[in-house]
Design a protein around this motif. Structure first.
Motif, PDB file in Angstrom:
ATOM      1  N   UNK A 295       0.838  -1.212   0.000  1.00 20.47           N
ATOM      2  CA  UNK A 295       0.000   0.000   0.000  1.00 20.47           C
ATOM      3  C   UNK A 295       0.871   1.261   0.000  1.00 20.47           C
ATOM      4  N   UNK A 296       1.950   1.253   0.789  1.00 20.29           N
ATOM      5  CA  UNK A 296       2.854   2.408   0.844  1.00 20.29           C
ATOM      6  C   UNK A 296       3.436   2.696  -0.540  1.00 20.29           C
ATOM      7  N   UNK A 297       3.894   1.653  -1.235  1.00 22.43           N
ATOM      8  CA  UNK A 297       4.493   1.853  -2.555  1.00 22.43           C
ATOM      9  C   UNK A 297       3.448   2.233  -3.593  1.00 22.43           C
ATOM     10  N   UNK A 298       2.246   1.668  -3.495  1.00 21.29           N
ATOM     11  CA  UNK A 298       1.181   2.012  -4.450  1.00 21.29           C
ATOM     12  C   UNK A 298       0.799   3.488  -4.307  1.00 21.29           C
ATOM     13  N   UNK A 299       0.591   3.956  -3.064  1.00 22.83           N
ATOM     14  CA  UNK A 299       0.245   5.362  -2.845  1.00 22.83           C
ATOM     15  C   UNK A 299       1.391   6.283  -3.255  1.00 22.83           C
ATOM     16  N   UNK A 300       2.622   5.898  -2.935  1.00 21.52           N
ATOM     17  CA  UNK A 300       3.784   6.705  -3.315  1.00 21.52           C
ATOM     18  C   UNK A 300       3.881   6.816  -4.837  1.00 21.52           C
ATOM     19  N   UNK A 301       3.617   5.714  -5.524  1.00 20.61           N
ATOM     20  CA  UNK A 301       3.659   5.717  -6.979  1.00 20.61           C
ATOM     21  C   UNK A 301       2.577   6.623  -7.553  1.00 20.61           C
ATOM     22  N   UNK A 302       1.377   6.579  -6.986  1.00 20.26           N
ATOM     23  CA  UNK A 302       0.278   7.430  -7.461  1.00 20.26           C
ATOM     24  C   UNK A 302       0.579   8.913  -7.214  1.00 20.26           C
ATOM     25  N   UNK A 303       1.183   9.229  -6.077  1.00 20.70           N
ATOM     26  CA  UNK A 303       1.577  10.617  -5.807  1.00 20.70           C
ATOM     27  C   UNK A 303       2.651  11.066  -6.797  1.00 20.70           C
ATOM     28  N   UNK A 304       3.619  10.201  -7.059  1.00 24.55           N
ATOM     29  CA  UNK A 304       4.686  10.541  -8.000  1.00 24.55           C
ATOM     30  C   UNK A 304       4.122  10.785  -9.399  1.00 24.55           C
ATOM     31  N   UNK A 305       3.158   9.962  -9.820  1.00 24.75           N
ATOM     32  CA  UNK A 305       2.544  10.131 -11.140  1.00 24.75           C
ATOM     33  C   UNK A 305       1.830  11.475 -11.263  1.00 24.75           C
ATOM     34  N   UNK A 306       1.307  11.977 -10.162  1.00 30.37           N
ATOM     35  CA  UNK A 306       0.558  13.235 -10.170  1.00 30.37           C
ATOM     36  C   UNK A 306       1.479  14.454 -10.015  1.00 30.37           C
ATOM     37  N   UNK A 307       2.732  14.219  -9.736  1.00 32.63           N
ATOM     38  CA  UNK A 307       3.701  15.290  -9.496  1.00 32.63           C
ATOM     39  C   UNK A 307       4.277  15.835 -10.794  1.00 32.63           C
ATOM     40  N   UNK A 308       4.563  17.116 -10.773  1.00 38.49           N
ATOM     41  CA  UNK A 308       5.224  17.771 -11.900  1.00 38.49           C
ATOM     42  C   UNK A 308       6.481  18.449 -11.358  1.00 38.49           C
ATOM     43  N   UNK A 309       7.616  18.143 -11.947  1.00 36.17           N
ATOM     44  CA  UNK A 309       8.858  18.798 -11.521  1.00 36.17           C
ATOM     45  C   UNK A 309       8.839  20.241 -12.025  1.00 36.17           C
ATOM     46  N   UNK A 310       8.928  21.172 -11.080  1.00 38.43           N
ATOM     47  CA  UNK A 310       8.864  22.595 -11.428  1.00 38.43           C
ATOM     48  C   UNK A 310      10.193  23.317 -11.220  1.00 38.43           C
TER      49      UNK A 310
END
Length: 133
Positions: A112-127
């Motif tokens: 669950x930790x890795x799944x949520x972390x992956x979903x957060x990373x997918x939604x992130x944009x490097x600014x």
């Protein structure tokens, strides 16, 4: 998960779903530079942390966020509503800082930790990224 009650959070208004927050990328291995992507490791909860540190974009800039750290390799932006869609929250604890709460520790629930972390990373944009020398 370690829950700590903190009444000081009550003095800060909840962030709107449309609010933008920044996650400082403090390790080189949190960024796929070739594809300009955040890797899931940036969103794994570390032992003794109760949430993941965020800077509130309305009172900062990516450059100011990065300047708060000795070593910062990048800054990613996320919309608060995208965090909440995952059943998590971004809760302010000062006028300029918030934390993502609700993440499990990897030692307690790795999948669950890795799944949520992956979903957060997918939604992130490097600014912002530190220029390599």
């Amino acid at each position: 998960m370690n829950e700590i009650s903190d009444s000081s959070n009550l003095e800060f208004e909840p962030l709107a779903d449309s609010a933008i927050v920044y996650r400082a990328l403090l390790r080189k291995q949190w960024i796929d530079r070739e594809n300009n992507l955040v890797l899931f490791d940036a969103y794994l909860l570390r032992p003794n942390d109760r949430g993941l540190s965020l800077t509130i974009a309305s009172v900062s800039s990516p450059e100011k966020c990065a300047a708060n750290f000795k070593n910062c390799y990048g800054v990613a932006s996320l919309q608060v509503g995208q965090i909440r869609e995952l059943g998590l929250d971004a809760v302010p604890d000062s006028a300029s800082h918030a934390e993502i709460i609700g993440l499990p520790y990897p030692k307690d629930d790795r999948d669950r930790a890795e799944r949520l972390a992956d979903l957060l990373a997918e939604r992130s944009i490097i600014v912002w990224q530190h220029r390599q020398t």
